[in-house]
Design a protein around this motif. Structure first.
Motif, PDB file in Angstrom:
ATOM      1  N   VAL A 245      27.225  21.663  39.389  1.00  0.00           N
ATOM      2  CA  VAL A 245      28.120  20.556  39.751  1.00  0.00           C
ATOM      3  C   VAL A 245      27.678  20.061  41.115  1.00  0.00           C
ATOM      4  O   VAL A 245      27.856  20.753  42.116  1.00  0.00           O
ATOM      5  CB  VAL A 245      29.585  21.025  39.794  1.00  0.00           C
ATOM      6  CG1 VAL A 245      30.517  19.859  40.084  1.00  0.00           C
ATOM      7  CG2 VAL A 245      29.973  21.722  38.497  1.00  0.00           C
ATOM      8  N   VAL A 257      37.701  21.288  40.804  1.00  0.00           N
ATOM      9  CA  VAL A 257      36.817  21.987  39.867  1.00  0.00           C
ATOM     10  C   VAL A 257      37.373  23.392  39.657  1.00  0.00           C
ATOM     11  O   VAL A 257      37.620  24.117  40.627  1.00  0.00           O
ATOM     12  CB  VAL A 257      35.376  22.070  40.408  1.00  0.00           C
ATOM     13  CG1 VAL A 257      34.472  22.763  39.396  1.00  0.00           C
ATOM     14  CG2 VAL A 257      34.844  20.672  40.728  1.00  0.00           C
ATOM     15  N   ALA A 267      28.182  24.794  42.689  1.00  0.00           N
ATOM     16  CA  ALA A 267      28.849  23.539  43.060  1.00  0.00           C
ATOM     17  C   ALA A 267      28.434  23.215  44.483  1.00  0.00           C
ATOM     18  O   ALA A 267      28.754  23.956  45.413  1.00  0.00           O
ATOM     19  CB  ALA A 267      30.364  23.668  42.958  1.00  0.00           C
ATOM     20  N   ASN A 270      29.673  18.258  46.912  1.00  0.00           N
ATOM     21  CA  ASN A 270      30.750  17.489  46.290  1.00  0.00           C
ATOM     22  C   ASN A 270      31.822  17.153  47.323  1.00  0.00           C
ATOM     23  O   ASN A 270      31.999  17.858  48.315  1.00  0.00           O
ATOM     24  CB  ASN A 270      31.382  18.289  45.152  1.00  0.00           C
ATOM     25  CG  ASN A 270      30.376  18.682  44.090  1.00  0.00           C
ATOM     26  OD1 ASN A 270      29.952  17.864  43.283  1.00  0.00           O
ATOM     27  ND2 ASN A 270      29.984  19.950  44.087  1.00  0.00           N
ATOM     28  N   ASN A 296      30.226  21.658  50.378  1.00  0.00           N
ATOM     29  CA  ASN A 296      31.231  20.766  49.808  1.00  0.00           C
ATOM     30  C   ASN A 296      32.245  20.352  50.874  1.00  0.00           C
ATOM     31  O   ASN A 296      32.505  21.088  51.828  1.00  0.00           O
ATOM     32  CB  ASN A 296      31.968  21.463  48.664  1.00  0.00           C
ATOM     33  CG  ASN A 296      31.034  21.887  47.546  1.00  0.00           C
ATOM     34  OD1 ASN A 296      30.578  21.054  46.767  1.00  0.00           O
ATOM     35  ND2 ASN A 296      30.741  23.176  47.474  1.00  0.00           N
TER      36      ASN A 296
END
Length: 454
Positions: A245, A257, A267, A270, A296
């Motif tokens: 992701v 998420v 991930a 993001n 993130n």
């Protein structure tokens, strides 16, 4: 077998019946067998057939798009004349259908608009609209049931479900715009769904005012550069391993998420913002293992990370590195803590509560996880040697915080004068032993600069 390690719950028996050929055991299939490559079986509830008179009158005088599909030879390229056509459409051969952004297919508010039951097909530049509203038959804009397909630059709206991939692998879903029907949040369908679908690229899509974007029993997919707004789960993984992701933007959803019963996965880069409400959280873990969260931005959420029994697998870890937790109610909340979280080089600023624990069996939380090199805006120390790190360790204790950690309903009074006074008195002269929440041996003294995420 790696993927079966997480399937040993309620869904295992049903999953094995669906995808393992009769008479075959896990050992006979081999330790590295990929269940999703088993022969396709019928997994859809039969779609009902609706007469034209049952469909909305707006489609009664339209040319059926199915006629163009039936006339085309396998491998043909169809570029329909601009206009509005009647659905539904079933595609059972490899075709390229290019609407150029000027073709609408309308199913008249009944059933599914288009079913792609073929491999190596391209669906591009169409406006798909007007599905039914039945959850029993998963009425959608587009069902994808083949492999190696490309679905790009389409608009799907006024449909219960948006784009639904089942047993569909090695496909590309790119630059589509999806909206559900105008229903209450829980009554909408999923904007984008993967079920037993592996190795797909989900890129540049907009899923807005939908219910969820989900990946169940689906492995090694890449979700890149998507936008999600005003839905429930921006992205929900369940029994789905090793998914990536990256560079997504998820705003104003209940949950960003969520990794549930998963192994592996990354991930990174993001932005998750304003995941609020009773269950609002940026990232969530439920019995998940081996995940990396890196770089993130998790801002203005009820909870930045909510972790429950994670990591779950013995000797596994969850790596939380280089993220920014800013202006959340709680930066990270651990429930039923088992240890194995490595929290390194993150920024914690402006959170009402930096870190909290719930459902704990003892007070030795600090020894279970690794905290190192994080920036804490409430650090009370100096950097006399100028190396960028504090001269003394950062220790976070729970004083009056224990009240709303153990009784979340009390969090409503978090900043009230009475609670602030109680917290001050607790820190001045504790009348109970405070819990040590964490100890960062090498906290950053200066907040590191961060590059803007694209």
């Amino acid at each position: 077998m790696r993927y079966l390690s997480t399937l040993g719950r309620a869904g295992l028996a049903a999953a094995m019946l669906l995808v393992i050929p009769l008479g075959k055991t896990e050992q006979q299939l081999g330790a590295t067998a990929d269940l999703s490559t088993a022969p396709r079986v019928g997994i859809d509830r039969p779609k009902p057939t609706y007469m034209l008179m049952q469909r909305d009158k707006r489609v009664h005088g339209l040319k059926p798009f199915q006629a163009l599909v039936d006339q085309a030879a396998p491998g043909a390229v169809i570029k329909p004349a601009p206009g509005v056509y009647a659905g539904p459409v079933v595609i059972d051969k490899p075709l390229t259908i290019d609407g150029g952004g000027q073709v609408t297919i309308d199913a008249g508010d009944r059933g599914t608009v288009m079913v792609l039951n073929a491999d190596h097909a391209v669906i591009r530049g169409l406006h798909l609209t007007g599905s039914g509203d039945s959850h029993d038959t998963d009425d959608s804009c587009l069902d994808v049931r083949g492999n190696h397909n490309v679905v790009e630059n389409n608009v799907a709206d006024n449909c219960l479900f948006g784009i639904d991939l089942k047993q569909s692998s090695n496909s590309v879903v790119r630059n589509n715009k999806v909206r559900s029907k105008d229903r209450e949040l829980g009554a909408r369908g999923d904007g984008l769904r993967l079920w037993y679908s592996n190795d797909n690229l989900i890129e540049g899509n907009e899923v807005i005012d939908s219910r969820d974007m989900v990946a169940w029993y689906s492995h090694r997919n890449v979700f890149r550069g998507n936008l999600g707004r005003r839905s429930r789960y921006s992205l929900h993984f369940m029994f789905a391993n090793d998914n990536v992701v990256e560079r997504n933007r998820f705003y104003d959803n209940a949950v960003g998420v969520y990794f549930m019963y998963t192994e592996g996965g990354v991930a990174r880069n993001n932005v998750i913002s304003h995941a609020t409400g009773a269950t609002g959280m940026g990232f969530g873990f439920k019995e998940a293992s081996g995940t990396l969260l890196e770089n993130n931005e998790i801002i203005y959420c009820g909870i930045g990370i909510g972790s429950d029994l994670s990591p779950f697998q013995p000797d596994s870890t969850i790596e939380i590195r280089g993220n920014r937790f800013a202006y959340n109610g709680i930066g990270i909340q651990f429930n039923s803590e088992t240890g194995g979280n490595n929290v390194v080089d993150n920024v914690f600023e402006g959170n009402l509560t930096q870190v909290s624990y719930g459902g704990r069996g003892d007070n030795n939380n600090n020894a279970r996880n690794v905290w190192q090199g994080n920036y804490w805006d409430d650090y009370q120390g100096f950097d006399r040697d100028g190396d960028g790190y504090g001269d003394q360790k950062h220790e976070l204790y729970a004083y009056a915080d224990q009240i709303w950690m153990e009784m979340p309903i009390a969090r409503f009074f978090r900043s009230s004068p009475v609670m602030e006074l109680l917290d001050f008195l607790e820190r001045l002269a504790p009348f109970s032993t405070p819990d040590l929440i964490l100890r960062d041996e090498k906290p950053r003294f200066i907040k590191p600069a961060r590059l803007a995420l694209s």
